[in-house]
Design an enzyme around this catalytic site. Structure first.
Site, PDB file in Angstrom:
ATOM      1  N   SER A 106       9.332 108.598 -21.350  1.00  0.00           N
ATOM      2  CA  SER A 106       9.561 107.421 -19.815  1.00  0.00           C
ATOM      3  C   SER A 106       9.284 108.751 -19.261  1.00  0.00           C
ATOM      4  CB  SER A 106      11.042 107.988 -19.251  1.00  0.00           C
ATOM      5  OG  SER A 106      11.148 107.166 -18.343  1.00  0.00           O
ATOM      6  N   ASP A 156      13.511  96.212 -22.410  1.00  0.00           N
ATOM      7  CA  ASP A 156      13.610  97.664 -20.658  1.00  0.00           C
ATOM      8  C   ASP A 156      13.361  96.833 -19.420  1.00  0.00           C
ATOM      9  OD1 ASP A 156      13.095  99.571 -19.402  1.00  0.00           O
ATOM     10  OD2 ASP A 156      11.585 100.822 -20.907  1.00  0.00           O
ATOM     11  N   HIS A 187      15.715 100.597 -22.188  1.00  0.00           N
ATOM     12  CA  HIS A 187      14.891 101.914 -21.516  1.00  0.00           C
ATOM     13  C   HIS A 187      15.791 102.809 -22.189  1.00  0.00           C
ATOM     14  CE1 HIS A 187      12.094 104.000 -18.766  1.00  0.00           C
ATOM     15  NE2 HIS A 187      12.359 104.898 -19.304  1.00  0.00           N
TER      16      HIS A 187
HETATM   17  C1  MLT Z   1      11.548 107.177 -14.615  1.00  0.00           C
HETATM   18  O1  MLT Z   1      12.797 106.480 -14.325  1.00  0.00           O
HETATM   19  O2  MLT Z   1      11.260 108.825 -15.067  1.00  0.00           O
HETATM   20  C2  MLT Z   1      10.869 106.140 -14.470  1.00  0.00           C
HETATM   21  O3  MLT Z   1      10.734 104.850 -15.472  1.00  0.00           O
HETATM   22  C3  MLT Z   1       9.115 105.972 -15.307  1.00  0.00           C
HETATM   23  C4  MLT Z   1       8.538 107.823 -14.398  1.00  0.00           C
HETATM   24  O4  MLT Z   1       9.548 107.398 -13.212  1.00  0.00           O
HETATM   25  O5  MLT Z   1       7.438 108.446 -14.691  1.00  0.00           O
END
Ligand code: MLT
Length: 215
Positions: A106, A156, A187
């Site tokens: 992520s 996701d 996710h």
């Molecule tokens: C997260 O929640 O970390 C996002 O999906 C990705 C990011 O913020 O880079």
């Protein structure tokens, strides 16, 4: 040394001389992905920094202004800072800077993708779980032969499939050798995706510690 709070563990003789650069997701820390390391690449050295940006007390690798709204200038700066950290950590700990594989989830996958695009020589490959396209460089970096494994979740709600395809295309256009896996997950990362990343890593032509991607 551009400091990050981090964990480092040296590799051992059962490994292939690789170092895994573990990059956690939002709210994680330097310990979050440690259990994944031996599943991905047994015997590898592990360098696991903690993102320096705090969002309501939750560590990240770069700033965002809201969910899905990113501070791209901060991302660029921090991608360079992370690349500098890996370089100096390799001198400090004695791991081979030409054999570093990023494994990010992520937010960590997003900074790994930014390092691939802005400082490609930092990495010999990357495993990206749930990445997005955040940076569109004016000029494509030279990523010829760079192995990249992307694992996306069909359900996701944060990363749309088009985003994943755009990133795969961008990296592919730069010459990277991209393997794209679609999981049935959202996710969150499933253990089967880590197992697939492992299989992919095993299949890489990484012969011996003396070799490595030419710089
Ligand atoms: C997260 O929640 O970390 C996002 O999906 C990705 C990011 O913020 O880079």
């Amino acid at each position: 040394m551009p400091e990050f709070i981090h964990e480092f563990a040296p590799g051992n003789a059962t490994g292939r001389g690789l170092t895994l650069l573990l990059l956690h997701g939002t709210g994680g820390d330097e310990r979050a992905l440690l259990p994944m390391a031996p599943l991905l690449e047994p015997g590898a050295a592990v360098l696991s920094p903690r993102g320096k940006v705090l969002e309501q007390g939750r560590p990240r690798f770069f700033r965002r202004l809201a969910e899905g709204v990113f501070d791209l200038e901060d991302l660029k700066l921090r991608a360079h800072e992370l690349a500098d950290f890996v370089e100096t950590a390799s001198a400090r700990y004695g791991f081979n800077p030409r054999r570093v594989i990023a494994a990010g989830y992520s937010n960590g996958a997003n900074i790994a993708a930014a390092v691939l695009l802005l400082r490609p020589r930092t990495l010999a490959g990357a495993v990206l779980f749930r990445p997005m396209v955040l940076i569109m460089p004016d000029e494509l970096p030279g990523l010829v032969g760079m192995p990249v494994f992307i694992s996306a979740g069909r359900q996701d709600p944060i990363v749309r499939p088009e985003e994943t395809k755009r990133l795969a295309k961008l990296l592919g256009d730069a010459g990277a050798d991209v393997t794209l896996n679609w999981s049935a997950n959202g996710h969150w990362l499933g253990p089967e995706e880590i197992a697939l990343a492992r299989q992919w890593l095993v299949s890489l032509p990484i012969a011996s510690a003396a070799s490595g991607r030419a710089s």
